[in-house]
Structures are given as C-alpha cells and as structure tokens.
Design a protein around this motif. Sequence first.
Motif, PDB file in Angstrom:
ATOM      1  N   ASN A   1      34.451  63.831  24.449  1.00  0.00           N
ATOM      2  CA  ASN A   1      35.479  63.569  25.506  1.00  0.00           C
ATOM      3  C   ASN A   1      35.596  64.935  25.919  1.00  0.00           C
ATOM      4  O   ASN A   1      35.790  65.180  27.260  1.00  0.00           O
ATOM      5  N   SER A   2      36.062  65.924  25.202  1.00  0.00           N
ATOM      6  CA  SER A   2      36.566  67.191  25.354  1.00  0.00           C
ATOM      7  C   SER A   2      35.436  67.852  26.155  1.00  0.00           C
ATOM      8  O   SER A   2      35.561  68.674  27.068  1.00  0.00           O
ATOM      9  N   LYS A   3      34.144  67.991  25.716  1.00  0.00           N
ATOM     10  CA  LYS A   3      33.102  68.555  26.349  1.00  0.00           C
ATOM     11  C   LYS A   3      32.724  68.150  27.837  1.00  0.00           C
ATOM     12  O   LYS A   3      32.624  68.856  28.640  1.00  0.00           O
ATOM     13  N   GLN A   4      32.911  66.625  28.041  1.00  0.00           N
ATOM     14  CA  GLN A   4      32.961  66.298  29.598  1.00  0.00           C
ATOM     15  C   GLN A   4      34.053  66.776  30.294  1.00  0.00           C
ATOM     16  O   GLN A   4      33.885  67.074  31.478  1.00  0.00           O
ATOM     17  N   GLY A   5      35.203  66.733  29.656  1.00  0.00           N
ATOM     18  CA  GLY A   5      36.364  67.288  30.454  1.00  0.00           C
ATOM     19  C   GLY A   5      36.035  68.884  30.956  1.00  0.00           C
ATOM     20  O   GLY A   5      36.352  69.235  32.057  1.00  0.00           O
ATOM     21  N   MET A   6      35.614  69.516  29.638  1.00  0.00           N
ATOM     22  CA  MET A   6      35.086  70.895  30.101  1.00  0.00           C
ATOM     23  C   MET A   6      34.342  71.006  31.306  1.00  0.00           C
ATOM     24  O   MET A   6      34.439  71.780  31.995  1.00  0.00           O
ATOM     25  N   GLU A   7      33.267  70.276  30.983  1.00  0.00           N
ATOM     26  CA  GLU A   7      32.146  70.372  32.143  1.00  0.00           C
ATOM     27  C   GLU A   7      32.608  69.864  33.605  1.00  0.00           C
ATOM     28  O   GLU A   7      32.223  70.552  34.491  1.00  0.00           O
ATOM     29  N   LYS A   8      33.486  68.863  33.741  1.00  0.00           N
ATOM     30  CA  LYS A   8      33.941  68.754  34.917  1.00  0.00           C
ATOM     31  C   LYS A   8      34.893  69.745  35.588  1.00  0.00           C
ATOM     32  O   LYS A   8      34.766  70.298  36.650  1.00  0.00           O
TER      33      LYS A   8
END
Length: 149
Positions: free
Chosen positions: A107-114
């Motif tokens: 979840n954190s990884k996807q948020g940072m990628e976005k």
Amino acid sequence: MRGFLRLASIAFMSMALASAALAEGKPHRIAIQVDQNDPQVMNMALNNATSVIEYYRAKNEEVDIDVVTYGPGLHMLRADTSPVQDRIKRLKDMVFPGKIRFSACNNSKQGMEKTEGHAISIVPDATIVPSGVVHLMELQEQGWSYVRP
C-alpha cells in the motif's frame, strides 16, 4: 494435613516443571515495526534485530525476525533511498536463510509510486506484503512478539 501439603507441593512443582518445558519449546519470533523515514529509527531496528539474534545464538536457540516497514518507513527498504541497505545485507548474511525477513508494505509502495510518478524498486532482501499494518496484526495474532524502536 502434612500429607496434603506434601501432595500440593509435589503437584505445584510438577506444574512448574511442565510450564518450564513448554516455555523452552516455544519458538522465539519478533516483529519489528519501522514507520518513520528516520535513519536513527532504522538503525535502532537493525540494532534490535542484531541483539536478539546474538542473544539467542549464544543460548543455541533459534529466533525468527520480521522487520515490517510501512508509510514513510518504507524508505528503509527502497533501493533508491535506503540509508541502511548495506546493514540489511550484512544482517541477512549473518543469519541462516529465512530467519530474518524484511517486509515492505505494498500500500505504501503504491502510494509513493503514485505521488512520485514512477515505479519504486525494493531492496532484493525484502518481500512485499499487501499491507504492513495488517501483516503486523496477523503476526501478533500468531503469537509473535512486537517491538517498535
């Protein structure tokens, strides 16, 4: 009355020995949370893991460790921003395979990628879990101890 006390004493000692035997067979498992982008916190988590490994190694006992990162703490396991990559590699090399894990919150990884507009690589020694918080919760439900440095 003396006979009763003797029987009670023997029963108590037997239960104590049985409890001690069960405690010795209990696996040592600890989850260490990292949720801050702070090199001091990351190093403290690695210090905690190293201390636990050394303690149980000296006792000739095994221990499983899972360092769980989420939110800003994911930087600990990001290939491009981790200030502790070398320590993670050394720690992984210090223990038997599978005895220490590094879990990165997807979840954190996807948020940072976005937010950043590009894919983020995680260090090779880490595993991506769907949710860091849920992973911690499930480990605790399975009897893992929990530390937040």
